[in-house]
Scaffold this motif. Structure first.
Motif, short mmCIF file in Angstrom:
data_model
loop_
_atom_site.label_atom_id
_atom_site.label_comp_id
_atom_site.label_asym_id
_atom_site.label_seq_id
_atom_site.Cartn_x
_atom_site.Cartn_y
_atom_site.Cartn_z
N ASN A 31 2.38 -4.53 3.87
CA ASN A 31 1.42 -4.13 2.85
C ASN A 31 2.19 -3.61 1.64
OD1 ASN A 31 -1.10 -3.70 1.70
ND2 ASN A 31 -1.28 -1.63 2.51
N PHE A 32 1.52 -3.60 0.49
CA PHE A 32 2.14 -3.11 -0.74
C PHE A 32 1.91 -1.61 -0.89
CE2 PHE A 32 1.57 -7.62 -1.59
CZ PHE A 32 2.80 -7.96 -2.13
N GLY A 33 2.89 -0.96 -1.51
CA GLY A 33 2.80 0.46 -1.76
C GLY A 33 3.38 0.80 -3.12
N ILE A 34 3.30 2.06 -3.48
CA ILE A 34 3.82 2.53 -4.76
C ILE A 34 4.66 3.78 -4.51
CG2 ILE A 34 1.94 1.59 -6.14
CD1 ILE A 34 0.71 4.40 -6.18
N THR A 52 -3.89 2.71 8.81
CA THR A 52 -3.22 4.00 8.61
C THR A 52 -2.96 4.23 7.13
OG1 THR A 52 -1.10 2.91 9.04
CG2 THR A 52 -2.12 4.06 10.88
N LYS A 53 -3.14 5.48 6.70
CA LYS A 53 -2.82 5.94 5.36
C LYS A 53 -1.64 6.90 5.47
CE LYS A 53 -6.38 3.98 3.24
NZ LYS A 53 -6.23 2.93 2.21
N LEU A 54 -0.48 6.44 4.99
CA LEU A 54 0.73 7.23 5.14
C LEU A 54 1.33 7.53 3.77
CD1 LEU A 54 2.41 5.27 8.09
CD2 LEU A 54 1.03 7.34 8.23
N PHE A 106 3.07 4.30 2.46
CA PHE A 106 3.43 3.36 3.52
C PHE A 106 2.16 2.87 4.25
CE2 PHE A 106 7.45 5.27 2.71
CZ PHE A 106 8.44 4.45 3.23
N ASP A 107 1.08 2.69 3.51
CA ASP A 107 -0.19 2.29 4.13
C ASP A 107 -0.06 0.91 4.77
OD1 ASP A 107 -0.96 4.61 2.90
OD2 ASP A 107 -2.19 3.64 1.37
N VAL A 108 -0.78 0.72 5.88
CA VAL A 108 -0.76 -0.57 6.56
C VAL A 108 -1.96 -0.67 7.49
CG1 VAL A 108 0.61 0.15 8.56
CG2 VAL A 108 0.76 -2.21 7.74
#
Length: 346
Positions: free
Chosen positions: A81-84, A145-147, A109-111
């Protein structure tokens, strides 16, 4: 002795002026030298990036949730997944080729991981109907998950070619997750058009929904490797715009040994840096005071003054002598006249 003192004073003043001139010349840098010195000045700045997070895993659902994945022999095997990310940076060059680089920032690090499994005979109902039936079902398990990671890195930067501002970096990264929420569920995907018969009055395509906070999250330790290229934004090179790319390889698992789950991230972004300017040379010291008049000149002036005083005294004595001579001559003439008068009276 006085001549020696005067010479030493004059020589000291000349030596001071020569040393001051040498220091001034040493402090004045050419434009090329000043630019070279500017490129090894400490820097501060900010950075932003976008990243692609690759999660690798192999576990049958979260231990803190109740689901049928272990029974169905279904395993999450990772996803991407993409992150910022973004944060602050500091760089301290040791020389034109090596520098230490430090960063602190926030990364996502959401996925969402999924796994499908045959769940065997299951009570299902046709959507929009009330009568249920037993069918071979296939479920899709999903873990969202929201990391959010707060982390920092300390790397060593190496510039292979001095004339090309390309820097390669390598070093460790540390971080801890301050956001760590999840949602896990089971969704019926086959037979198509059917939903779970949950109760006599309730049916749904989704069941076993669990939400909460992830437990046993470990400190993330990773190895960071990357490259950046500094582009000057002004003539003095105090502002730099640096495109960059890096890869963060997770050396530890996200959970503390109870789940096989790791995360790695490929990042690309840009950094804005401010390099502290080279200090301007100090102004030259004020010139020394003029030396006192020489001893020879002072003696000449004194001798001239004495000759002037002697000439003035001689003129005064001459005037007094003339006055005295005229007075004595008048006294004798008066006495002779008085004696002649006395002779006539006899």
């Amino acid at each position: 002795m006085r001549d020696t003192t005067t010479f030493l004073r004059t020589f000291g003043c000349a030596l001071l002026l020569s040393v001051t001139g040498m220091n001034l010349v040493a402090q004045e840098l050419s434009p090329e030298e000043k630019l070279a010195q500017q490129r090894v000045q400490p820097r501060v700045g900010v950075f932003v990036n976008a990243g692609y997070t690759l999660h690798t895993s192999n576990f049958p659902g979260l231990p803190e949730t109740s689901c049928c994945m272990p029974h169905d022999k279904a395993f999450y095997t990772g996803a991407g997944n993409f992150g910022i990310g973004g944060g602050l940076l500091f760089e301290y060059p040791f020389n034109p080729q090596f520098k230490v680089m430090a960063r602190a920032g926030y990364y996502t690090f959401d996925v969402t991981q999924t796994a499908q499994a045959g769940i065997g005979p299951v009570s299902v109902v046709k959507a929009g109907e009330n009568s249920d039936r037993i069918e071979e079902g296939i479920s899709e398990y999903s873990l969202e998950t929201k990391l959010g990671l707060v982390g920092g890195e300390i790397t060593i930067g190496w510039q292979p070619m001095i004339d090309i501002p390309l820097t390669i970096k390598l070093g460790p990264e540390f971080g801890t997750f301050i956001q760590k929420t999840f949602r896990q569920q089971e969704e019926l995907v086959s037979p198509d058009g059917y939903v779970f018969k949950i109760s006599p009055t309730q049916s749904s395509r989704v069941r076993n929904v669990v939400e909460g906070t992830l437990e046993n999250m470990a400190t993330r330790i990773a190895v960071v490797a990357g490259a950046s290229y500094d582009l000057p934004m002004n003539r003095t090179e105090t502002f730099l715009l640096s495109p960059e790319a890096s890869f963060s390889f997770g050396a530890t698992k996200l959970r503390s040994d109870d789940v096989d789950w790791s995360a790695h991230q490929l990042r690309g972004g840009v950094a804005l840096k401010y390099a502290f300017p080279v200090a301007e040379p100090a102004p030259p010291p004020p010139p020394p005071p003029p030396p006192p008049p020489t001893t020879a000149a002072t003696a000449t002036d004194r001798a001239g003054a004495r000759r002037s005083d002697q000439g003035s005294g001689a003129r005064v004595r001459q005037c007094r002598a003339r006055v005295g001579t005229g007075t004595r001559r008048g006294v004798r003439q008066h006495a002779d006249a008085r004696a002649a008068q006395l002779c006539l009276l006899r």
